[in-house]
Write an enzyme that holds these catalytic residues in place. Structure first.
Site, PDB file in Angstrom:
ATOM      1  N   ALA A 132     -34.798 -48.327 -49.973  1.00  0.00           N
ATOM      2  CA  ALA A 132     -34.593 -49.739 -50.037  1.00  0.00           C
ATOM      3  C   ALA A 132     -35.811 -50.213 -50.622  1.00  0.00           C
ATOM      4  O   ALA A 132     -36.935 -49.705 -50.734  1.00  0.00           O
ATOM      5  CB  ALA A 132     -34.630 -50.550 -48.868  1.00  0.00           C
ATOM      6  N   PHE A 133     -35.695 -51.311 -51.368  1.00  0.00           N
ATOM      7  CA  PHE A 133     -36.881 -51.898 -52.159  1.00  0.00           C
ATOM      8  C   PHE A 133     -38.167 -52.269 -51.381  1.00  0.00           C
ATOM      9  O   PHE A 133     -39.132 -52.027 -51.838  1.00  0.00           O
ATOM     10  CB  PHE A 133     -36.506 -53.374 -52.961  1.00  0.00           C
ATOM     11  CG  PHE A 133     -36.871 -54.459 -52.081  1.00  0.00           C
ATOM     12  CD1 PHE A 133     -36.090 -55.134 -51.108  1.00  0.00           C
ATOM     13  CD2 PHE A 133     -37.963 -55.140 -52.555  1.00  0.00           C
ATOM     14  CE1 PHE A 133     -36.386 -56.223 -50.703  1.00  0.00           C
ATOM     15  CE2 PHE A 133     -38.259 -56.405 -52.123  1.00  0.00           C
ATOM     16  CZ  PHE A 133     -37.465 -56.837 -51.007  1.00  0.00           C
ATOM     17  N   LYS A 134     -38.011 -52.300 -50.125  1.00  0.00           N
ATOM     18  CA  LYS A 134     -39.425 -52.770 -49.350  1.00  0.00           C
ATOM     19  C   LYS A 134     -40.377 -51.456 -49.388  1.00  0.00           C
ATOM     20  O   LYS A 134     -41.369 -51.798 -49.086  1.00  0.00           O
ATOM     21  CB  LYS A 134     -38.923 -52.852 -47.870  1.00  0.00           C
ATOM     22  CG  LYS A 134     -38.039 -54.098 -47.670  1.00  0.00           C
ATOM     23  CD  LYS A 134     -37.755 -54.357 -46.223  1.00  0.00           C
ATOM     24  CE  LYS A 134     -37.269 -55.760 -46.291  1.00  0.00           C
ATOM     25  NZ  LYS A 134     -35.890 -56.093 -46.856  1.00  0.00           N
ATOM     26  N   ASP A 135     -39.697 -50.214 -49.702  1.00  0.00           N
ATOM     27  CA  ASP A 135     -40.702 -49.285 -50.107  1.00  0.00           C
ATOM     28  C   ASP A 135     -41.767 -49.317 -51.185  1.00  0.00           C
ATOM     29  O   ASP A 135     -42.937 -48.950 -51.043  1.00  0.00           O
ATOM     30  CB  ASP A 135     -39.956 -47.947 -50.563  1.00  0.00           C
ATOM     31  CG  ASP A 135     -39.126 -47.186 -49.426  1.00  0.00           C
ATOM     32  OD1 ASP A 135     -39.592 -47.393 -47.991  1.00  0.00           O
ATOM     33  OD2 ASP A 135     -38.034 -46.593 -49.486  1.00  0.00           O
TER      34      ASP A 135
ATOM     35  N   LEU B 182     -44.305 -51.169 -49.142  1.00  0.00           N
ATOM     36  CA  LEU B 182     -44.797 -50.754 -47.942  1.00  0.00           C
ATOM     37  C   LEU B 182     -45.399 -49.299 -48.076  1.00  0.00           C
ATOM     38  O   LEU B 182     -45.872 -48.715 -47.129  1.00  0.00           O
ATOM     39  CB  LEU B 182     -43.724 -50.654 -46.770  1.00  0.00           C
ATOM     40  CG  LEU B 182     -43.393 -52.173 -45.902  1.00  0.00           C
ATOM     41  CD1 LEU B 182     -42.090 -52.333 -45.408  1.00  0.00           C
ATOM     42  CD2 LEU B 182     -44.561 -52.392 -45.145  1.00  0.00           C
TER      43      LEU B 182
END
Ligand code: PLP
Length: 496
Positions: free
Chosen positions: A107-110, A113
């Protein structure tokens, strides 16, 4: 560069803003100005790899960090991705999909994060802060796993993720409870996401708990998207995708392009707005929402009304009624006047409702336009897009594509090159995607993955296929009332 709170506090350094996460007055940190990026800069960036572009853009904001160190952090963070962290896939002459889901949790949160732990650790060293870090996260799914992957085995850090036992998808739960790492703690809550979120907020606000943690050598920190350290790595892919389009002669120097962004907490698209403020030629930022269409209403009428029914949709990471990062946009709308933001946020917390002047909104933020998609429309887009292009969209990205179709239908602006920001791999939501393309039900996640693969021939990422052989390492579940004590016990057990 200095940082101010949207509610007036500050200034503080970039390092301090990242350690604090949220400002002491409850506001969000914003940069004192927007650094400029010229056509020449963009031309130079074309020669660089993604991680180097990231180091450059971040260095413009985090001026108190060492440039070489930012390069090293970005290299390490983006080496964890499967190839290019932000590849552009051409759909037709004017439409491109920016795939931001090649990281460890798909997911783009990687993107942010994997980077944040390095920024946080370095910020502490920079400020001579010797305390260890306790990252406490309440998650409805994607953030938890991405934070676990980012912070696992980071020295001087413990991470505790709280998830609603029955409120996340099978795949999301499996991803979290199989996470390895000596500093990783995953706890199920006998309650819903709001219970977990409320407990976390209470712990952050509790003087007593903070003192107990401090006595054990720990300081609480937030990996939530309100942290400026999560925003700054997201600015990079807006700039980087433009640079790629320019280098491929698809856009001329200075030519404006559109971005369409599946939005929930408003962190992703806000980074696009920051890129525009820096000088990136952006015409329209299209805010895509699902049936929880609070943002569509806001950008259409200036009314923000969180008093509405909450829907669970097949794009769960956008099931949200209070978009925290919108506060940063209101700060710009109100010409950076903290009193304006404070009065709106007081109305939001008192009555769940505020309005802004409609003419003001169109005058000052003309780049924003919002559309939403019903569940039926989202499923139809997944289906049609696969038929037409052989490309499988995840439900979040499908909401964005649906918004793009509505935008083109309404404005007839079909010639502007447009980037669809794609936020998740379709195999993260196998049941919904399979149902949409095959018009058949499969409730079991593992089986849905197999069937989707047989149907579409889309490659199953290793992070998904390897999951079924992983051991369950975290099986603790607690009552909501016991969350605070559980957190203290976990840190206490780290003392010996
Ligand atoms: C978090 C998330 C979003 C929403 O992003 P915001 O920054 O909260 O607007 C969209 N899609 C996916 C897959 C996500 O995980």
């Amino acid at each position: 560069m200095e940082f101010f709170s949207t509610r007036g506090a500050g200034p503080v350094s970039g390092a301090q803003a990242i350690i604090d996460g949220i400002a002491k007055d409850g506001g969000l940190y914003v940069p004192s100005s927007f650094p400029k990026i010229t056509t020449e800069d963009l031309r130079d960036l074309a020669q660089l790899e993604y991680y180097e572009r990231a180091a450059y853009v971040m260095s413009l904001y985090l001026t108190d960090f060492d440039y070489e160190q930012l390069r090293e952090f970005a290299k390490k963070a983006y080496d964890r991705f499967d190839g290019d962290p932000a590849p552009l896939v051409k759909v037709d002459d004017d439409t491109f999909i920016l795939e931001l889901w090649h990281g460890p949790t798909l997911a783009f949160k990687d993107i942010a994060l994997t980077m944040l732990p390095y920024l946080m650790t370095s910020a502490k060293t920079r400020l001579g802060d010797k305390s260890k870090t306790l990252v406490l996260v309440a998650t409805s799914g994607d953030t938890g796993k991405a934070a676990l992957e980012g912070f696992k085995d980071v020295e001087g850090t413990e991470i505790i993720v709280l998830y609603p036992e029955d409120g996340v998808s099978d795949m999301q739960k499996k991803q979290m409870i199989t996470t390895e790492g000596g500093n990783v703690h995953v706890v199920g809550i006998k309650g819903n996401f709001d219970d977990a979120q409320r407990a976390v907020k209470k712990i952050f606000a509790s003087k007593e708990t903070n003192e107990k943690l401090a006595a054990m050598g720990y300081e609480l920190s937030s990996a939530n998207s309100i942290n400026f350290g999560r925003l700054v790595p997201q600015i990079v892919y807006y700039i980087s995708s433009y640079v790629d389009l320019m280098a491929a002669d698809i856009v001329d120097e200075g030519q404006e392009i559109n971005f369409v962004v599946p939005s929930g907490n408003f962190g992703n698209i806000l980074a696009g707005y920051y890129a525009k403020k820096m000088g990136l030629p952006i015409k329209q930022l299209i805010v895509a929402s699902n049936k929880n269409n609070v943002l569509t209403e806001f950008f259409t009428s200036g009314v923000y009304d969180a008093n509405r029914e909450f829907f669970k949709t097949m794009s769960p990471s956008m099931d949200i009624l209070v978009s925290s990062n919108l506060e940063r946009l209101l700060y710009e709308l109100g010409s950076r006047n903290p009193d304006y933001v404070k009065s709106l946020m007081a109305k939001l917390s008192d009555g769940g409702y505020y309005t802004v002047d409609e003419d003001d909104l169109y005058d000052k933020l003309p780049e924003f336009i919002g559309y939403f998609s019903t569940e039926e429309e989202t499923a139809e887009v997944i289906d049609n897009f696969f038929d037409e292009y052989g490309y499988l969209l995840d439900p979040h990205t499908a909401v964005a594509v649906s918004a793009l179709f509505k935008y083109i239908g309404e404005t007839l602006d079909s010639d502007t090159p447009t980037v669809v920001v794609s936020t998740a791999n379709p195999y993260k939501f196998p049941q919904s995607v399979y149902r949409s393309v095959a018009h058949a039900e499969e409730e079991d996640a593992e089986k849905a993955i197999k069937k989707l693969n047989a149907f579409s021939a889309a490659e199953i990422p290793a992070a998904i296929s390897g999951l079924k052989d992983k051991k369950i390492l975290h099986d603790k579940t607690v009552e909501v009332a016991d969350i605070e004590q559980t957190v203290l016990d976990i840190i206490g057990s780290k003392q010996c």
